[in-house]
Design an enzyme around this catalytic site. Sequence first.
Site, PDB file in Angstrom:
ATOM      1  N   HIS A 234       3.476   6.898   5.541  1.00  0.00           N
ATOM      2  CA  HIS A 234       2.243   7.574   5.964  1.00  0.00           C
ATOM      3  C   HIS A 234       1.416   6.788   6.967  1.00  0.00           C
ATOM      4  O   HIS A 234       0.618   7.368   7.692  1.00  0.00           O
ATOM      5  CB  HIS A 234       1.407   8.018   4.758  1.00  0.00           C
ATOM      6  CG  HIS A 234       0.555   6.943   4.160  1.00  0.00           C
ATOM      7  ND1 HIS A 234       1.000   6.125   3.160  1.00  0.00           N
ATOM      8  CD2 HIS A 234      -0.715   6.541   4.420  1.00  0.00           C
ATOM      9  CE1 HIS A 234       0.039   5.277   2.824  1.00  0.00           C
ATOM     10  NE2 HIS A 234      -1.011   5.501   3.578  1.00  0.00           N
TER      11      HIS A 234
ATOM     12  N   GLU B 116       0.506   5.579  12.683  1.00  0.00           N
ATOM     13  CA  GLU B 116      -0.838   5.151  13.050  1.00  0.00           C
ATOM     14  C   GLU B 116      -0.892   3.645  13.342  1.00  0.00           C
ATOM     15  O   GLU B 116      -1.527   3.212  14.287  1.00  0.00           O
ATOM     16  CB  GLU B 116      -1.796   5.501  11.914  1.00  0.00           C
ATOM     17  CG  GLU B 116      -3.248   5.437  12.339  1.00  0.00           C
ATOM     18  CD  GLU B 116      -4.184   5.811  11.190  1.00  0.00           C
ATOM     19  OE1 GLU B 116      -3.696   6.314  10.164  1.00  0.00           O
ATOM     20  OE2 GLU B 116      -5.386   5.586  11.345  1.00  0.00           O
ATOM     21  N   ASP B 117      -0.215   2.841  12.526  1.00  0.00           N
ATOM     22  CA  ASP B 117      -0.418   1.391  12.587  1.00  0.00           C
ATOM     23  C   ASP B 117       0.736   0.583  13.169  1.00  0.00           C
ATOM     24  O   ASP B 117       0.650  -0.633  13.258  1.00  0.00           O
ATOM     25  CB  ASP B 117      -0.696   0.846  11.168  1.00  0.00           C
ATOM     26  CG  ASP B 117      -1.973   1.428  10.590  1.00  0.00           C
ATOM     27  OD1 ASP B 117      -2.807   1.899  11.384  1.00  0.00           O
ATOM     28  OD2 ASP B 117      -2.119   1.416   9.364  1.00  0.00           O
TER      29      ASP B 117
ATOM     30  N   ASP C 151     -20.662  14.764 -26.174  1.00  0.00           N
ATOM     31  CA  ASP C 151     -19.210  14.743 -26.088  1.00  0.00           C
ATOM     32  C   ASP C 151     -18.703  13.532 -25.332  1.00  0.00           C
ATOM     33  O   ASP C 151     -17.830  13.615 -24.510  1.00  0.00           O
ATOM     34  CB  ASP C 151     -18.693  16.035 -25.460  1.00  0.00           C
ATOM     35  CG  ASP C 151     -19.570  16.460 -24.309  1.00  0.00           C
ATOM     36  OD1 ASP C 151     -20.388  15.637 -23.874  1.00  0.00           O
ATOM     37  OD2 ASP C 151     -19.431  17.601 -23.853  1.00  0.00           O
TER      38      ASP C 151
ATOM     39  N   HIS D  80       0.816  -1.220   0.000  1.00  0.00           N
ATOM     40  CA  HIS D  80       0.000   0.000   0.000  1.00  0.00           C
ATOM     41  C   HIS D  80       0.858   1.283   0.000  1.00  0.00           C
ATOM     42  O   HIS D  80       0.697   2.120  -0.896  1.00  0.00           O
ATOM     43  CB  HIS D  80      -0.989  -0.046   1.163  1.00  0.00           C
ATOM     44  CG  HIS D  80      -1.710   1.239   1.407  1.00  0.00           C
ATOM     45  ND1 HIS D  80      -2.569   1.800   0.488  1.00  0.00           N
ATOM     46  CD2 HIS D  80      -1.680   2.090   2.462  1.00  0.00           C
ATOM     47  CE1 HIS D  80      -3.038   2.943   0.977  1.00  0.00           C
ATOM     48  NE2 HIS D  80      -2.506   3.148   2.171  1.00  0.00           N
TER      49      HIS D  80
ATOM     50  N   ASP E 264      -3.455   8.238  -1.291  1.00  0.00           N
ATOM     51  CA  ASP E 264      -3.791   7.174  -0.336  1.00  0.00           C
ATOM     52  C   ASP E 264      -5.220   6.688  -0.601  1.00  0.00           C
ATOM     53  O   ASP E 264      -5.492   5.489  -0.725  1.00  0.00           O
ATOM     54  CB  ASP E 264      -3.656   7.752   1.083  1.00  0.00           C
ATOM     55  CG  ASP E 264      -4.092   6.784   2.164  1.00  0.00           C
ATOM     56  OD1 ASP E 264      -3.683   5.603   2.103  1.00  0.00           O
ATOM     57  OD2 ASP E 264      -4.828   7.204   3.074  1.00  0.00           O
TER      58      ASP E 264
HETATM   59 MN    MN Z   1      -2.961   4.533   3.866  1.00  0.00          MN
END
Ligand code: MN
Length: 729
Positions: free
Chosen positions: A75, A79-80, A264, A51, A142
């Site tokens: 990123h 958090e994880d 279009d 990811h 993300d």
């Molecule tokens: Mn993410």
Amino acid sequence: MTEDYTIDMIIQKILTDDKQYDLSKIITSYEFAAKAHEGQTRSSGQPYIIHPLAVAYILLELGMDTDTICSAMLHDVVEDTPVTLEEVKKLFGQDVAMLVDGVTKLNKVPIFNKEEQQADNVRKMLLAMSQDIRVIIIKLADRLHNMRTLKFRPGVKQRNTAHETMNIYAPIAHRLGMRGIKEELEDLAFHYLDPFAYSEIEHILELKKNEREKFIESIKQIIAQRFRDQDFVETPQIDGRVKSIYSIYKKMFVSQKTIEEIYDKYAVRIIVSNVGECYNVLGLVHDMFRPIPNRFKDYISTPKANMYQSLHTTVLGKEGIPFEIQIRTWEMHATAEYGIAAHWKYKEGSQHKADKMDQRLAWVRQVIEAQQTSDDVEEIVRIIKTDLAPEDITVMTPKGDSISLPVDSTIIDYAYRIHTQIGHKTVGAKIDGKLVPLDYKLKTGEICEIITSNEPDKGPNRAWLNIAKTNEAKSKIRSWFKKECREENIVTGKDELEKAFKHYRIRIPDDKLPEFLADDLKRHNCNTLDDFYASIGYGGVLLSKIIARLKDKYLKNYHEAEEEKETAVIKPVVKPTSGIILDKIDDCTVKFSQCCNPLPGDEIVGFITRGHGISVHTVNCTNYKAAVRRNNPDELARWMDVQWTDTEQRTLQTSIEVIAVDRVGLVFDISAILMEARIPIVHSSSRNLKNGNALFEATITIAGTDQLKNLIEKIKRIKGVISVERARV
Ligand code: MN
């Protein structure tokens, strides 16, 4: 797009790019993230590191800088994983740490949530954007990868994420001018929100794929042929493509046309070296194909609000098949594809590009400014949704400056956009030299001159709040009232609150009031009760938004002591035949009379009609008073005492989904039934499905399943309704 991203792909891309990157820093960030996420997997079963690699790759394609790529790798680590922000800062520097922190904060809570949290989250998002726009660009990448892999998530999650993507992230990508990301986000979200319509359009497009490719190819050749004997700085590039599925779907809806009739759905793009060549090419194209009237748009002289520039025209090709031609320079092309990210892709570029970047950031600042003076949650979300609406109008000042505003903007919006003081002093306006009223809706191309008052104290009018369309104008009007009329606002606000309390039968002794309202004062940043009254007075706090919660709080914490007093107050004027409580009766048999429109909390009486159940009136109703005056015993016997259901019992919330043939007044008819049944709507939304059907969703507060069953039966009887279901939770 392959799903197995590797660091080798990233390295390969960097090595073949002509942009300078700090390759070793990027590889270090990858190794660090891979170690931190070791053992973790995605819902797809793949190693988690796929990811961050994917997000980094998307950002690399956008041409973002080294720190952004490193932040993309990292990123999710804070958090994880056990990794702290301090470690990231020590290893990768202040900038990367700030970007990772920004994205982490954005990730923490979903935007569509309980009302209060929702505001908080949107605020956080805006705050993160204001610190560094790269945060939101990383977040968009993300979200894009998460949307690409959404099929691995559970159904409920899919719908929520898709909804959030369509309502918040795609509009932001659009506003930042990032066409590629915006279209992909929209198509992916649309796929989950209306899978049926999606696959139908996809199927139709697939069906004639060969035919379509041949058509585009032949057009490209005809144009290229014609260009051969022309003088160009460089041979123009001619691309052909089919528009995105979601944009086709939107067009089908707006114009109520079949896919075959959409002008279009084919687009040919011609990219040239300079602006002069754009207009030359336009002339050539109009000479070769017959232009369709009123389809020409010059976004070069008047760029869209997101800085998009191009010439658009729709012409008829062979066998009368219409297609759109977009003509632009390479520079315009970069802006159209990458939007704000073009700033990083071409960082070494001219001052001109830096100015454009500034204009885009000005929009972000404007949104943040607007939300600072607003205490209203829904309004903040609305800023994201409406102020980012793709369709803008462009109006000219008498000096020839162009001003972009959302569709339906009025003179008031325009005046406030020019300058806050001009807004305050507006007394009238001229469009193309003719006087128009202040609620006049502006149209693209009009020249608007504002007439201002000479009086130094001239200020806005409260009624303007209903005329203004943009949140910018509304919040400026409110700020004026907030500042200029504090005393008046306190009086107005106190009066409004007292009236509302009376209406909703909230009885709080004066000495208990500060305690009762303490939470609300805090929530709206008010230090004193007067501040709070003033906020109500100038419209910063909307009573309609808070009264239900206050009533709840009142019933939970303050009601007990009052109870005896209350029953004593509702003394029927007439001897009741029997006392009934509204919810004990089948809802079908109770009707609320049109003559006095009783509301919960009103003192009420019931009248036994012949064959139509009981109609409920207020004790002040002229019909009821007349009956009392006539004093006819037979007639009086039909009036009975009724009471409102104890609101404390009405706490069950449920959602319904109505699918119906879309028509004018549909939502109104459904709402009318809900109102008639006195069912509070917590939240509702409606949107169009394919082929003219509409989906109306409402979260309602309901007394029980019987009432719900009744309600569903009633809604089913509305014209055009196809199905009514209790929504899955
Ligand atoms: Mn993410």
